[in-house]
Design a protein around this motif. Structure first.
Motif, mmCIF file in Angstrom:
data_model
loop_
_atom_site.group_PDB
_atom_site.id
_atom_site.type_symbol
_atom_site.label_atom_id
_atom_site.label_comp_id
_atom_site.label_asym_id
_atom_site.label_seq_id
_atom_site.Cartn_x
_atom_site.Cartn_y
_atom_site.Cartn_z
ATOM 1 N N SER A 234 0.801 -1.228 0.000
ATOM 2 C CA SER A 234 0.000 0.000 0.000
ATOM 3 C C SER A 234 0.831 1.273 0.000
ATOM 4 O O SER A 234 0.276 2.372 -0.115
ATOM 5 N N ASP A 235 2.164 1.180 0.123
ATOM 6 C CA ASP A 235 3.011 2.367 -0.039
ATOM 7 C C ASP A 235 3.015 2.861 -1.482
ATOM 8 O O ASP A 235 3.319 4.026 -1.750
ATOM 9 N N ILE A 236 2.725 1.980 -2.412
ATOM 10 C CA ILE A 236 2.746 2.337 -3.831
ATOM 11 C C ILE A 236 1.588 3.270 -4.163
ATOM 12 O O ILE A 236 0.459 3.084 -3.700
ATOM 13 N N ARG A 237 1.860 4.281 -4.985
ATOM 14 C CA ARG A 237 0.821 5.061 -5.642
ATOM 15 C C ARG A 237 0.882 4.643 -7.106
ATOM 16 O O ARG A 237 1.745 5.083 -7.854
ATOM 17 N N MET A 238 -0.032 3.760 -7.493
ATOM 18 C CA MET A 238 0.121 3.007 -8.729
ATOM 19 C C MET A 238 0.309 3.892 -9.957
ATOM 20 O O MET A 238 1.097 3.571 -10.850
ATOM 21 N N HIS A 239 -0.386 5.021 -10.016
ATOM 22 C CA HIS A 239 -0.270 5.877 -11.200
ATOM 23 C C HIS A 239 1.114 6.513 -11.319
ATOM 24 O O HIS A 239 1.487 6.992 -12.388
ATOM 25 N N ARG A 240 1.897 6.500 -10.240
ATOM 26 C CA ARG A 240 3.225 7.113 -10.262
ATOM 27 C C ARG A 240 4.335 6.116 -10.558
ATOM 28 O O ARG A 240 5.501 6.498 -10.641
ATOM 29 N N VAL A 241 3.993 4.826 -10.702
ATOM 30 C CA VAL A 241 5.029 3.820 -10.907
ATOM 31 C C VAL A 241 4.923 3.147 -12.277
ATOM 32 O O VAL A 241 5.509 2.087 -12.494
ATOM 33 N N ASP A 242 4.211 3.750 -13.185
ATOM 34 C CA ASP A 242 4.245 3.332 -14.582
ATOM 35 C C ASP A 242 5.675 3.544 -15.084
ATOM 36 O O ASP A 242 6.202 4.663 -15.019
ATOM 37 N N PRO A 243 6.345 2.501 -15.561
ATOM 38 C CA PRO A 243 7.764 2.662 -15.925
ATOM 39 C C PRO A 243 8.008 3.617 -17.080
ATOM 40 O O PRO A 243 9.138 4.074 -17.259
ATOM 41 N N THR A 244 6.969 3.954 -17.860
ATOM 42 C CA THR A 244 7.205 4.915 -18.946
ATOM 43 C C THR A 244 7.516 6.313 -18.412
ATOM 44 O O THR A 244 8.030 7.155 -19.158
ATOM 45 N N HIS A 245 7.243 6.588 -17.124
ATOM 46 C CA HIS A 245 7.695 7.850 -16.536
ATOM 47 C C HIS A 245 9.218 7.956 -16.555
ATOM 48 O O HIS A 245 9.766 9.050 -16.411
ATOM 49 N N LEU A 246 9.897 6.836 -16.712
ATOM 50 C CA LEU A 246 11.365 6.816 -16.727
ATOM 51 C C LEU A 246 11.949 7.072 -18.111
ATOM 52 O O LEU A 246 13.172 7.076 -18.266
ATOM 53 N N THR A 247 11.113 7.295 -19.109
ATOM 54 C CA THR A 247 11.590 7.343 -20.499
ATOM 55 C C THR A 247 12.714 8.347 -20.695
ATOM 56 O O THR A 247 13.745 8.031 -21.310
ATOM 57 N N ASP A 248 12.551 9.577 -20.211
ATOM 58 C CA ASP A 248 13.586 10.594 -20.447
ATOM 59 C C ASP A 248 14.879 10.241 -19.723
ATOM 60 O O ASP A 248 15.977 10.470 -20.253
ATOM 61 N N TRP A 249 14.780 9.678 -18.525
ATOM 62 C CA TRP A 249 15.989 9.247 -17.809
ATOM 63 C C TRP A 249 16.666 8.104 -18.553
ATOM 64 O O TRP A 249 17.899 8.094 -18.700
#
Length: 381
Positions: A234-249
């Motif tokens: 339950s620590d996860i905020r699921m919408h924030r852990v989509d791996p495509t957020h890492l694309t620019d990095w």
């Protein structure tokens, strides 16, 4: 239907579990067992046994305790207690058929087997994966001035990865900040100011600037980096852990280190996209497989493999606490992947040599290559 050659080959393959944890060394009462059976909480009046993973334990694990399939929970737990933690662990780890474990040692709220103990119980080999947040928190706990934090963390991280048996590092940024981060390497001044705030506040490393610094330090270390994505507690905020957020990095670090996306559900398709467009991005659907059970493992793997290059899929169980999960993860992976490959073989979408090669790559050789494990080819990028 009789098992085909793909089932037979995968059934006999000594897997490489590239991400897992130890098994509990203490006996477990019903409350303790149920707390480890779920990523959530054991809510009053609702048993985690009444879930897909609970059914899978009773169906696929009970026979290894000399019980009938679908044995009721009370009988299952009584037999488990009768055998004792060490024997239960030995039975499930041997049944998993895993030859190599890469063990994350940074999460241990319970007393669990160390990598060497896990290996001994399984008759296998174990390596260590260093959790970088644990390294950072140890530096903070030891006492450090804000302007010395970056150097102290870097030194401690290098010391950790140079220990014998360490093959990679991991970050749990997904739990702490999510991936909606500025992809750029933070400046020394930014790191010092963030360290000042964190050291004054204390607690877990949850500062986004220091998380960015940690991820860029992982790049400097040059070791394979595991990143938790998707499904977790339950620590996860699921919408924030989509791996495509890492694309620019990922674009900024292209050509440096292997990045291994763990678990991924429900973002297995997004992870597949990243593995298809970035040379050194890999994925697994560990943790997911034992929670959905062998009956649904093939469907999850099918989505993960829609566009994933076959050299990019790895096996992991992400088993923690319950040795049942080391066994269930391996069983679900073998059955799910074999069923998927056999289906494509029957449809003439691939030839038998292709199916057997994909099975071997995903179950063993891809991990050997990425982590440069003995007995396997090197990762040539």
């Amino acid at each position: 239907m009789a098992a085909g050659p793909v089932h037979e080959r995968l059934g006999a393959l000594q897997l490489v579990d590239h991400h897992c944890h130890g098994a509990t060394t203490d006996g477990l009462d019903r409350e303790g067992f149920e707390s480890l059976l779920t990523e959530g909480e054991a809510w009053p009046g609702v048993s985690p046994f009444d879930s897909p993973v609970g059914l899978a334990v009773r169906r696929h694990c009970a026979p290894l305790l000399d019980l009938p399939r679908h044995a009721p929970p009370d009988l299952y737990l009584a037999r488990r207690a009768e055998l004792g933690a060490a024997e239960v662990t030995r039975r499930f780890l041997r049944a998993a058929g895993t030859g190599v474990f890469c063990v994350d040692t940074g999460y241990a709220p319970h007393r669990v087997t160390a990598p060497a103990e896990l290996a001994e119980a399984a008759g296998a080999t174990a390596y260590e994966v260093v959790r970088l947040e644990s390294v950072a928190e140890a530096v903070a706990a030891g006492g450090v001035e804000p302007d010395a934090y970056a150097g102290a963390f870097r030194t401690a991280a290098w010391e950790a990865v140079r220990r014998p048996g360490v093959v990679g590092v991991k970050s749990v940024a997904a739990y702490r900040t999510g991936f909606e981060l500025d992809p750029a390497r933070p400046s020394p001044g930014e790191v010092t100011e963030a360290a000042r705030r964190w050291l004054a506040r204390g607690g877990r490393l949850e500062d986004p600037v220091l998380t960015r610094h940690l991820l860029w330090t992982a790049v400097d270390l040059g070791r394979p980096l595991q990143l938790h994505t998707g499904f977790g507690d339950s620590d996860i905020r699921m919408h924030r852990v989509d791996p495509t957020h890492l694309t620019d990095w990922l674009r900024l670090i292209a050509g440096t280190i292997p990045v291994l996306l763990l678990h991924c559900w429900p973002y297995q398709r997004q992870a597949a996209y990243l593995s298809a467009v970035f040379e050194r991005v890999y994925l697994d659907v560990g943790l997911t497989l034992h929670h959905v059970g062998p009956a649904r493992a093939g469907a999850i793997l099918a989505e993960a493999l829609e566009i994933t290059p076959f050299r990019k899929l790895l096996y992991s169980s992400d088993a923690y606490g319950l040795a049942e999960f080391h066994h269930l993860g391996a069983l679900a992976f073998r059955q799910g992947l074999a069923g998927l490959l056999q289906e494509r073989l029957d449809a003439d979408e691939l030839a038998l040599p292709d199916a057997l090669r994909i099975a071997r790559w995903a179950g063993r050789d891809n991990a050997r290559r990425v982590y440069r494990l003995p007995g396997g080819p090197l990762d040539d990028g």
